[in-house]
Design an enzyme around this catalytic site. Structure first.
Site, PDB file in Angstrom:
ATOM      1  N   PRO A  13      13.308  15.006 -13.753  1.00  0.00           N
ATOM      2  CA  PRO A  13      12.146  15.436 -14.541  1.00  0.00           C
ATOM      3  C   PRO A  13      12.179  14.925 -15.978  1.00  0.00           C
ATOM      4  O   PRO A  13      11.168  14.949 -16.676  1.00  0.00           O
ATOM      5  CB  PRO A  13      12.214  16.972 -14.510  1.00  0.00           C
ATOM      6  CG  PRO A  13      13.535  17.340 -13.952  1.00  0.00           C
ATOM      7  CD  PRO A  13      14.086  16.147 -13.241  1.00  0.00           C
ATOM      8  N   GLU A  51      21.337  21.593 -10.604  1.00  0.00           N
ATOM      9  CA  GLU A  51      20.853  21.420 -11.985  1.00  0.00           C
ATOM     10  C   GLU A  51      20.801  19.949 -12.382  1.00  0.00           C
ATOM     11  O   GLU A  51      20.613  19.624 -13.561  1.00  0.00           O
ATOM     12  CB  GLU A  51      21.737  22.197 -12.964  1.00  0.00           C
ATOM     13  CG  GLU A  51      21.580  23.703 -12.860  1.00  0.00           C
ATOM     14  CD  GLU A  51      20.135  24.174 -12.965  1.00  0.00           C
ATOM     15  OE1 GLU A  51      19.388  23.653 -13.819  1.00  0.00           O
ATOM     16  OE2 GLU A  51      19.744  25.056 -12.183  1.00  0.00           O
ATOM     17  N   ASP A  96      -9.049   2.446  -5.877  1.00  0.00           N
ATOM     18  CA  ASP A  96      -8.543   3.801  -6.076  1.00  0.00           C
ATOM     19  C   ASP A  96      -8.548   4.194  -7.551  1.00  0.00           C
ATOM     20  O   ASP A  96      -8.430   3.341  -8.435  1.00  0.00           O
ATOM     21  CB  ASP A  96      -7.092   3.898  -5.571  1.00  0.00           C
ATOM     22  CG  ASP A  96      -7.016   4.033  -4.055  1.00  0.00           C
ATOM     23  OD1 ASP A  96      -8.011   4.450  -3.443  1.00  0.00           O
ATOM     24  OD2 ASP A  96      -5.941   3.718  -3.498  1.00  0.00           O
ATOM     25  N   ARG A 104       1.391   1.838  -0.007  1.00  0.00           N
ATOM     26  CA  ARG A 104      -0.057   1.555   0.043  1.00  0.00           C
ATOM     27  C   ARG A 104      -0.392   0.178  -0.517  1.00  0.00           C
ATOM     28  O   ARG A 104      -1.410  -0.403  -0.190  1.00  0.00           O
ATOM     29  CB  ARG A 104      -0.849   2.565  -0.817  1.00  0.00           C
ATOM     30  CG  ARG A 104      -0.946   3.944  -0.308  1.00  0.00           C
ATOM     31  CD  ARG A 104      -1.668   4.826  -1.320  1.00  0.00           C
ATOM     32  NE  ARG A 104      -3.036   4.411  -1.591  1.00  0.00           N
ATOM     33  CZ  ARG A 104      -4.056   4.569  -0.759  1.00  0.00           C
ATOM     34  NH1 ARG A 104      -3.858   5.138   0.400  1.00  0.00           N
ATOM     35  NH2 ARG A 104      -5.275   4.172  -1.096  1.00  0.00           N
TER      36      ARG A 104
HETATM   37  N1  SAM Z   1      17.934  21.151 -14.572  1.00  0.00           N
HETATM   38  C1  SAM Z   1      17.045  20.047 -14.428  1.00  0.00           C
HETATM   39  C2  SAM Z   1      16.120  19.979 -15.641  1.00  0.00           C
HETATM   40  O1  SAM Z   1      15.764  21.009 -16.190  1.00  0.00           O
HETATM   41  O2  SAM Z   1      15.712  18.849 -16.006  1.00  0.00           O
HETATM   42  C3  SAM Z   1      16.214  20.195 -13.165  1.00  0.00           C
HETATM   43  C4  SAM Z   1      17.003  19.978 -11.915  1.00  0.00           C
HETATM   44  S1  SAM Z   1      15.995  20.033 -10.451  1.00  0.00           S
HETATM   45  C5  SAM Z   1      16.087  21.730 -10.014  1.00  0.00           C
HETATM   46  C6  SAM Z   1      16.975  19.249  -9.230  1.00  0.00           C
HETATM   47  C7  SAM Z   1      16.599  17.804  -8.932  1.00  0.00           C
HETATM   48  O3  SAM Z   1      15.276  17.742  -8.460  1.00  0.00           O
HETATM   49  C8  SAM Z   1      16.649  16.836 -10.099  1.00  0.00           C
HETATM   50  O4  SAM Z   1      17.944  16.355 -10.365  1.00  0.00           O
HETATM   51  C9  SAM Z   1      15.721  15.737  -9.638  1.00  0.00           C
HETATM   52  O5  SAM Z   1      16.371  14.800  -8.796  1.00  0.00           O
HETATM   53  C10 SAM Z   1      14.691  16.497  -8.810  1.00  0.00           C
HETATM   54  N2  SAM Z   1      13.449  16.772  -9.559  1.00  0.00           N
HETATM   55  C11 SAM Z   1      12.992  17.983  -9.940  1.00  0.00           C
HETATM   56  N3  SAM Z   1      11.833  17.875 -10.589  1.00  0.00           N
HETATM   57  C12 SAM Z   1      11.526  16.567 -10.619  1.00  0.00           C
HETATM   58  C13 SAM Z   1      10.456  15.812 -11.170  1.00  0.00           C
HETATM   59  N4  SAM Z   1       9.454  16.392 -11.812  1.00  0.00           N
HETATM   60  N5  SAM Z   1      10.468  14.468 -11.012  1.00  0.00           N
HETATM   61  C14 SAM Z   1      11.488  13.854 -10.363  1.00  0.00           C
HETATM   62  N6  SAM Z   1      12.542  14.512  -9.836  1.00  0.00           N
HETATM   63  C15 SAM Z   1      12.568  15.845  -9.959  1.00  0.00           C
END
Ligand code: SAM
Length: 229
Positions: A89, A116, A169, A154
């Site tokens: 994220p 996490e 698109d 796509r």
């Molecule tokens: N503790 C992290 C933070 O606050 O940034 C979030 C960890 S999340 C619960 C677990 C995993 O989900 C991440 O390591 C990532 O690979 C994936 N993930 C969660 N949200 C995402 C997003 N918006 N985009 C891409 N990957 C995401």
């Protein structure tokens, strides 16, 4: 195009890979998807790949050794060097121009996090591209990886029936606007009629109407796309 997906939960992908366009693209040898379970690179007898964070705090962190070993080992499985993408994220937001760039590549490695997230040294050592699918937190990177695969395939020639379709698109770099309203049969439903202009067969008028509708919709809903954020 070859995708390698590194995940703790490869089974999540099975239903998705066996359906619709992706399944067809795999059968037509336009796309290959290889799933790898990161636990296979764990040195622990219980196949653990996570541990508690230094400094304290909730949750578990994916350890650097199995993650880096997995990425390097999978990288060496094909002569074509993969663009390594870690789903996080905190990464670069996924937008259509980035999807278009990824679609020009021959091999992508998608690394899915859990818990996490990753030990920072995974990023420091591998120097991957870090991509986020939006400003919200998923439980894992698997849905994010599927989002990238879905958006990218796509754009691979031969995957969609109509090669023009992606160009029309919303968000595409040849358009940059939201798509115009679309209609199909019946001509009338609960007093709502299909706009007359779409029925007259005059393609110049239809194109003009669609362009105006696209602009109007983009102005109403996504001014940021017009540079008026
Ligand atoms: N503790 C992290 C933070 O606050 O940034 C979030 C960890 S999340 C619960 C677990 C995993 O989900 C991440 O390591 C990532 O690979 C994936 N993930 C969660 N949200 C995402 C997003 N918006 N985009 C891409 N990957 C995401």
């Amino acid at each position: 195009m070859r995708f390698d997906v590194l995940t703790l939960f490869p089974d999540i992908f099975n239903g998705y890979l066996s359906q619709s366009l992706l399944n067809k693209a795999i059968n037509n040898q336009l796309v290959e998807v290889h799933l790898h379970n990161v636990r296979d690179w764990s040195a622990d007898k219980h196949h653990r790949v996570d541990d508690r964070p230094y400094g304290g705090g909730p949750g578990m962190i994916l350890m650097v050794e199995p993650m880096v070993d997995a990425i390097e080992s999978v990288q060496s499985r094909d002569d074509e060097t993969a663009e390594v993408i870690v789903l996080t994220p905190t990464g670069e937001p996924l937008k259509q121009p980035l999807v278009e760039e990824l679609a020009t590549m021959k091999r992508l490695m998608l690394v899915c996090g859990r818990y996490e997230g990753f030990d920072q040294r995974v990023f420091d050592v591998v120097r991957p591209r870090e991509i986020s699918v939006g400003d919200y937190i998923l439980n894992g990177g698997e849905v994010a990886a599927m989002t990238i695969i879905d958006a990218v395939i796509r754009l691979i020639p031969g995957v969609l029936g109509d090669e023009d379709s992606p160009r029309q698109d919303s968000f595409s770099t040849s358009n940059r606007l939201l798509e115009f309203p679309q209609y199909t049969r019946p001509r009338s439903f609960r007093g709502l009629d299909v706009p007359e202009v779409l029925l007259n067969g005059n393609h110049a008028e239809i194109d003009n109407w669609r362009r105006t509708q696209s602009l109007q919709r983009t102005q109403d809903r996504r001014r940021d796309l017009l540079g008026e954020g």
